[in-house]
Design a protein around this motif. Structure first.
Motif, PDB file in Angstrom:
ATOM      1  N   VAL A 111       0.824  -1.214   0.000  1.00  0.00           N
ATOM      2  CA  VAL A 111       0.000   0.000   0.000  1.00  0.00           C
ATOM      3  C   VAL A 111       0.857   1.263   0.000  1.00  0.00           C
ATOM      4  N   GLU A 112       1.846   1.322   0.884  1.00  0.00           N
ATOM      5  CA  GLU A 112       2.670   2.533   0.972  1.00  0.00           C
ATOM      6  C   GLU A 112       3.498   2.742  -0.293  1.00  0.00           C
ATOM      7  N   ALA A 113       4.011   1.662  -0.867  1.00  0.00           N
ATOM      8  CA  ALA A 113       4.780   1.770  -2.111  1.00  0.00           C
ATOM      9  C   ALA A 113       3.872   2.250  -3.241  1.00  0.00           C
ATOM     10  N   GLY A 114       2.653   1.689  -3.303  1.00  0.00           N
ATOM     11  CA  GLY A 114       1.696   2.101  -4.335  1.00  0.00           C
ATOM     12  C   GLY A 114       1.294   3.551  -4.198  1.00  0.00           C
ATOM     13  N   LEU A 115       1.073   3.997  -2.952  1.00  0.00           N
ATOM     14  CA  LEU A 115       0.725   5.402  -2.726  1.00  0.00           C
ATOM     15  C   LEU A 115       1.890   6.329  -3.067  1.00  0.00           C
ATOM     16  N   ALA A 116       3.115   5.883  -2.781  1.00  0.00           N
ATOM     17  CA  ALA A 116       4.295   6.684  -3.120  1.00  0.00           C
ATOM     18  C   ALA A 116       4.387   6.891  -4.629  1.00  0.00           C
ATOM     19  N   ILE A 117       4.172   5.815  -5.396  1.00  0.00           N
ATOM     20  CA  ILE A 117       4.196   5.907  -6.858  1.00  0.00           C
ATOM     21  C   ILE A 117       3.069   6.828  -7.332  1.00  0.00           C
ATOM     22  N   SER A 118       1.885   6.678  -6.739  1.00  0.00           N
ATOM     23  CA  SER A 118       0.727   7.500  -7.112  1.00  0.00           C
ATOM     24  C   SER A 118       0.990   8.979  -6.876  1.00  0.00           C
ATOM     25  N   GLU A 119       1.551   9.299  -5.710  1.00  0.00           N
ATOM     26  CA  GLU A 119       1.830  10.700  -5.368  1.00  0.00           C
ATOM     27  C   GLU A 119       2.855  11.306  -6.323  1.00  0.00           C
ATOM     28  N   MET A 120       3.852  10.518  -6.691  1.00  0.00           N
ATOM     29  CA  MET A 120       4.879  11.026  -7.604  1.00  0.00           C
ATOM     30  C   MET A 120       4.297  11.290  -8.989  1.00  0.00           C
ATOM     31  N   LEU A 121       3.467  10.366  -9.471  1.00  0.00           N
ATOM     32  CA  LEU A 121       2.842  10.553 -10.783  1.00  0.00           C
ATOM     33  C   LEU A 121       1.920  11.777 -10.777  1.00  0.00           C
ATOM     34  N   ALA A 122       1.172  11.941  -9.682  1.00  0.00           N
ATOM     35  CA  ALA A 122       0.222  13.057  -9.587  1.00  0.00           C
ATOM     36  C   ALA A 122       0.928  14.408  -9.515  1.00  0.00           C
ATOM     37  N   SER A 123       2.158  14.423  -9.018  1.00  0.00           N
ATOM     38  CA  SER A 123       2.875  15.688  -8.843  1.00  0.00           C
ATOM     39  C   SER A 123       3.794  16.037 -10.011  1.00  0.00           C
ATOM     40  N   MET A 124       3.786  15.231 -11.079  1.00  0.00           N
ATOM     41  CA  MET A 124       4.642  15.521 -12.233  1.00  0.00           C
ATOM     42  C   MET A 124       4.145  16.757 -12.976  1.00  0.00           C
ATOM     43  N   SER A 125       5.071  17.522 -13.523  1.00  0.00           N
ATOM     44  CA  SER A 125       4.712  18.735 -14.268  1.00  0.00           C
ATOM     45  C   SER A 125       4.382  18.424 -15.724  1.00  0.00           C
ATOM     46  N   LYS A 126       4.727  17.225 -16.185  1.00  0.00           N
ATOM     47  CA  LYS A 126       4.490  16.838 -17.576  1.00  0.00           C
ATOM     48  C   LYS A 126       3.165  16.087 -17.703  1.00  0.00           C
ATOM     49  N   PRO A 127       2.524  16.143 -18.864  1.00  0.00           N
ATOM     50  CA  PRO A 127       1.274  15.410 -19.064  1.00  0.00           C
ATOM     51  C   PRO A 127       1.479  13.903 -18.880  1.00  0.00           C
ATOM     52  N   THR A 128       0.532  13.283 -18.206  1.00  0.00           N
ATOM     53  CA  THR A 128       0.600  11.837 -17.966  1.00  0.00           C
ATOM     54  C   THR A 128      -0.747  11.200 -18.299  1.00  0.00           C
ATOM     55  N   VAL A 129      -0.700  10.009 -18.884  1.00  0.00           N
ATOM     56  CA  VAL A 129      -1.912   9.260 -19.203  1.00  0.00           C
ATOM     57  C   VAL A 129      -1.721   7.829 -18.731  1.00  0.00           C
ATOM     58  N   SER A 130      -2.727   7.285 -18.060  1.00  0.00           N
ATOM     59  CA  SER A 130      -2.670   5.887 -17.618  1.00  0.00           C
ATOM     60  C   SER A 130      -3.681   5.068 -18.399  1.00  0.00           C
ATOM     61  N   ILE A 131      -3.366   3.790 -18.577  1.00  0.00           N
ATOM     62  CA  ILE A 131      -4.314   2.872 -19.217  1.00  0.00           C
ATOM     63  C   ILE A 131      -4.280   1.543 -18.478  1.00  0.00           C
ATOM     64  N   VAL A 132      -5.458   1.098 -18.045  1.00  0.00           N
ATOM     65  CA  VAL A 132      -5.583  -0.182 -17.345  1.00  0.00           C
ATOM     66  C   VAL A 132      -5.889  -1.264 -18.376  1.00  0.00           C
ATOM     67  N   LEU A 133      -4.975  -2.196 -18.519  1.00  0.00           N
ATOM     68  CA  LEU A 133      -5.145  -3.332 -19.434  1.00  0.00           C
ATOM     69  C   LEU A 133      -5.168  -4.602 -18.593  1.00  0.00           C
TER      70      LEU A 133
END
Length: 246
Positions: A96-118
C-alpha cells in the motif's frame, strides 16, 4: 591456419547495445531508460504483476519493484527530451505505501501523464490509475476495490486497527481527489458484500469504472497515445502563452 577476421567497431557497438537492451528488459521491464530516450517525446512506464514494496516477494512472483519505478519517474521529470508519460497498468495490487508513493509522484509531475488499465488495475493499482492527468481502461479490464487487509489475520491490537484505518483513509482521499467518484460512492463499492465471493469489495469492469467516475474513458493504447499527444500540445500552448505574458 587461416586468421579469423576481427569484428569491426560498428558490429561491436551493436552487440554491446543489444546486450544492454536485454539487461534493461530483464531488470526493469523497460526497452530503454529515460536518460537515453531521445527517439521519442513519450516514455512508456509499465506497472505489472504485484507492486513490491518494503518486503521482497518470492522469485516466482511477477513484480514491479518500487525502488526501480521511483528513480525512473524522477529521471522522466528531469529529462527535457521527454514531453509526456504513458503508464501501462496490469497489476493485482501490492504494498500500500509503495503504491501510494508511486501514485503521489505521478500526480505531482509537471508533464502530461496518461494511464491505461489493461487486464486489471486492482487494489492499490486503483490510486495509481487515477493519479495521471487522464485515465483509460480497456473494455474488458477490471478494477477490484476493497478495504485494506493483512493476509486475513485477525487484528488483536487496537493500535494496529487504527493504523490500518488511517492508511485506508489515505487511499480513499487520494482516489476521490484525483477522480470524479464521490467519497460515499467509493466507500460503498469498497465495503459492498456479495460482489466478491466470501470477501468484501467490488469488482468494477471497463464501462462501469467510467460510469462511476473512477476512470475518464474506455479506450485502448491508440486512443491513450492520441490523448497524450493532445495534452502535450495543450501544455506547450499554455507555456507559450505564459512566456508571452511575462
Amino acid at each position: 591456419m587461416e586468421k579469423q577476421p576481427l569484428p569491426n567497431e560498428s558490429e561491436e557497438r551493436q552487440a554491446g547495445k543489444n546486450s544492454t537492451l536485454i539487461e534493461k528488459i530483464t531488470q526493469l521491464g523497460q526497452t530503454n531508460v529515460p536518460q537515453m530516450s531521445q527517439d521519442s517525446k513519450i516514455h512508456c512506464l509499465s506497472i505489472v504483476g504485484q507492486v513490491e514494496g518494503h518486503i521482497q516477494l518470492p522469485p516466482q512472483n511477477k513484480t514491479t519493484k518500487y525502488e526501480h519505478i521511483i528513480p525512473q519517474i524522477v529521471a522522466i521529470e528531469q529529462n527535457a527530451n521527454i514531453e509526456g508519460l504513458l503508464v501501462i497498468l496490469n497489476t493485482v495490487g501490492g504494498d500500500v505505501e509503495a503504491g501510494l508513493a508511486i501514485s503521489e509522484m505521478l500526480a505531482s509531475m509537471s508533464k502530461p501523464t496518461v494511464s491505461i488499465v489493461l487486464g486489471g488495475g486492482h487494489s492499490i493499482g486503483v490510486p495509481i490509475a487515477v493519479s495521471c492527468s487522464y485515465s483509460f481502461i480497456a473494455e474488458t479490464a477490471t478494477m477490484t476495490i476493497h478495504p485494506i487487509r493483512l493476509t486475513g489475520l485477525v487484528i488483536g491490537v487496537p493500535q494496529t486497527f487504527e493504523y490500518l484505518d488511517k492508511m485506508q483513509d489515505r487511499v480513499i482521499n487520494f482516489v476521490t481527489k484525483h477522480s470524479k467518484i464521490s467519497e460515499d460512492h467509493f466507500k460503498e463499492l469498497m465495503f459492498a458484500t456479495g460482489n466478491l465471493t466470501r470477501d468484501i469489495g467490488t469488482n468494477v469492469i471497463g464501462t462501469d469504472a467510467v460510469e462511476y467516475g473512477l476512470i475518464d474513458e474506455v479506450g485502448g493504447v491508440g486512443r491513450a497515445m492520441q490523448k497524450l499527444n493532445e495534452l502535450i500540445e495543450q501544455s506547450k500552448a499554455q507555456k507559450s502563452d505564459e512566456g508571452m505574458l511575462q
